[in-house]
Design an enzyme around this catalytic site. Sequence first.
Site, short mmCIF file in Angstrom:
data_model
loop_
_atom_site.label_atom_id
_atom_site.label_comp_id
_atom_site.label_asym_id
_atom_site.label_seq_id
_atom_site.Cartn_x
_atom_site.Cartn_y
_atom_site.Cartn_z
N LYS A 73 0.86 -1.11 -0.04
CA LYS A 73 0.12 0.01 -0.10
C LYS A 73 0.97 1.20 -0.15
O LYS A 73 2.04 1.14 0.55
CB LYS A 73 -0.75 -0.14 1.32
N GLU A 80 -11.38 11.10 -5.05
CA GLU A 80 -11.20 11.17 -3.66
C GLU A 80 -10.24 12.46 -3.50
O GLU A 80 -10.59 12.86 -2.51
CB GLU A 80 -10.71 9.83 -3.12
N GLU A 133 -7.29 -2.05 2.63
CA GLU A 133 -6.62 -0.84 2.78
C GLU A 133 -6.80 -0.49 4.24
O GLU A 133 -5.71 0.31 4.86
CB GLU A 133 -7.23 0.20 1.99
N GLU A 146 -9.11 12.56 11.84
CA GLU A 146 -7.98 11.31 12.33
C GLU A 146 -7.31 11.72 13.39
O GLU A 146 -6.40 12.43 13.71
CB GLU A 146 -7.19 11.01 11.01
C1 LIG Z 1 -4.35 10.95 3.23
C2 LIG Z 1 -5.72 11.37 3.59
O1 LIG Z 1 -6.45 10.61 4.08
C3 LIG Z 1 -6.29 9.47 4.52
C4 LIG Z 1 -6.51 8.33 3.55
C5 LIG Z 1 -7.71 7.91 3.29
C6 LIG Z 1 -7.85 6.99 2.32
O2 LIG Z 1 -7.22 6.67 1.36
O3 LIG Z 1 -9.06 6.37 2.24
C7 LIG Z 1 -8.77 8.07 4.50
C8 LIG Z 1 -8.32 8.66 5.55
C9 LIG Z 1 -7.05 9.23 5.88
O4 LIG Z 1 -6.31 8.11 6.73
C10 LIG Z 1 -5.84 12.83 3.34
O5 LIG Z 1 -6.98 13.20 3.55
O6 LIG Z 1 -5.09 13.43 2.66
#
Ligand SMILES: C=C(O[C@@H]1C=C(C(=O)O)C=C[C@H]1O)C(=O)O
Length: 474
Positions: free
Chosen positions: A232, A461, A326, A282
């Site tokens: 990952k 995203e 993930e 987080e």
């Molecule tokens: C890396 C980020 O978020 C992280 C990545 C996530 C994912 O890929 O699903 C979800 C929450 C966070 O741990 C960010 O918001 O920049």
Amino acid sequence: MLVVPSDTNMKPDRKDLYQFLVACQQVSVEKECPQIATLSLELPPLDPLAVLQAIAQPEDPHFYFENGNKGEAIAAIGAAITFHVPSGSARFVKAQTFIQSCLANTITTGATDLPFAGPHFFCNFTFFDDLRPPESAFPCATVLLPRWQVARCRNRSVFVANFSLSPRDNIKALHQDLCNKLTQIRWANSRWLDPVNFPNQSFQNHDFKPTANFRKSVYSALNRINNKTLNKIVLADAIDLNFPRPINLVKSLNNLRRLYPDCYTFATGNGGGTNFIGASPERLLAIYNHQLTTDALAGSAPRGKTSGEDAELAKLLLSSDKEIHEHRVVIDFICDRLTRLGLTPKVPPQLLLLQLSNIQHLWTPIQSTLPPGIHPLDILADLHPTPAVAGVPRDTACQEIRRYEAFDRGLYAAPLGWIDGYGNCEFIVGIRSALIEGDRARLYAGAGIVAGSDPDKELAEVQLKLKTLLKALV
Ligand SMILES: C=C(O[C@@H]1C=C(C(=O)O)C=C[C@H]1O)C(=O)O
């Protein structure tokens, strides 16, 4: 830390407070070492953000941290003492040594039993410990013991003043400064912050095109995942924007806390005009009374426009093998690290959802009792960076992040929070964040890439996450 019992209704203009400062100075003479005098006073309920607006000077380092759900907010303004580590892997140890040596020379009095009373050390760390030139606006570790601190915990507010006292300090002047500050704080009024400032319209419908570099990196990372070099990797993008006028920190924070009440609204300013600001969902580490909580947060989906669509997206997220993988690597990593430190992590049996106003995540809060002798920064040093923001295997992922990302992560995706004199702490991961300076903002967002990731969905995203900040900056 020496706690001196006192009348909890101590008034700043009273002689006993002045005498307390004189007595602390006397200790500094006897010990031949500066002493930190910490006073805590209860104030009528007030809004720490309004206080930040009222008393922070542009050259003051500062820190703001708010958890809307818990009804808690804390503002730290100016420096009694600051500590910086320019770079190097010993940064957590050095920060810990600094905090412990301060506490060994701290004398505290006043309303010491109130939440957020007593000295608090506000810390921020960069993602990487070896900073790349050009120098970033923040060193790889900063610890701030503020001069002034104002906190609200539900309906109670506490004001804390920290003074580093040496034999030559003018106690009269310091005492006067304290009285003046309290007068200013009493006048601070949250109504000044209303109504909500509507975000900058010119950027509202801005369609982010993640840089060509990001798309290329996602494809290349997928190749590495397919040939098993990586399991990952979390890749991020940074977007630079110019606003028509200087960005207003307090108004932007006010917008963030209203738009994202389920997140931690935060800001840290270096006193040189650069601020790092955001609304992070987080929690990396919270310790209260030896009970530790850390979040595994990874795996994302948008919120639906209707309740039906929303439920469908949530169902897909909770049942997707790719999203669960993930997420699972984050749980496994955190549990492994905590176990190696001698803790016994407890993981809820089922996956949970953290539904925010614009996005939803798979979420697992992990808990443990903290055995004696482990400092919060020992745990942070081991946890950061988790695979929620770096990847697996961690070292390879970090090397690849550096290769793929053309920008410096700085404070993005790194720990930021506070520690008190009893080992309680709260640290978040600095995501959904931006670096702001004058009329310029650099917005950051990333996404976890694993086998089965669809580059277009990852791009979407990242765009969604970038909008978190864009909506709020004014
Ligand atoms: C890396 C980020 O978020 C992280 C990545 C996530 C994912 O890929 O699903 C979800 C929450 C966070 O741990 C960010 O918001 O920049």
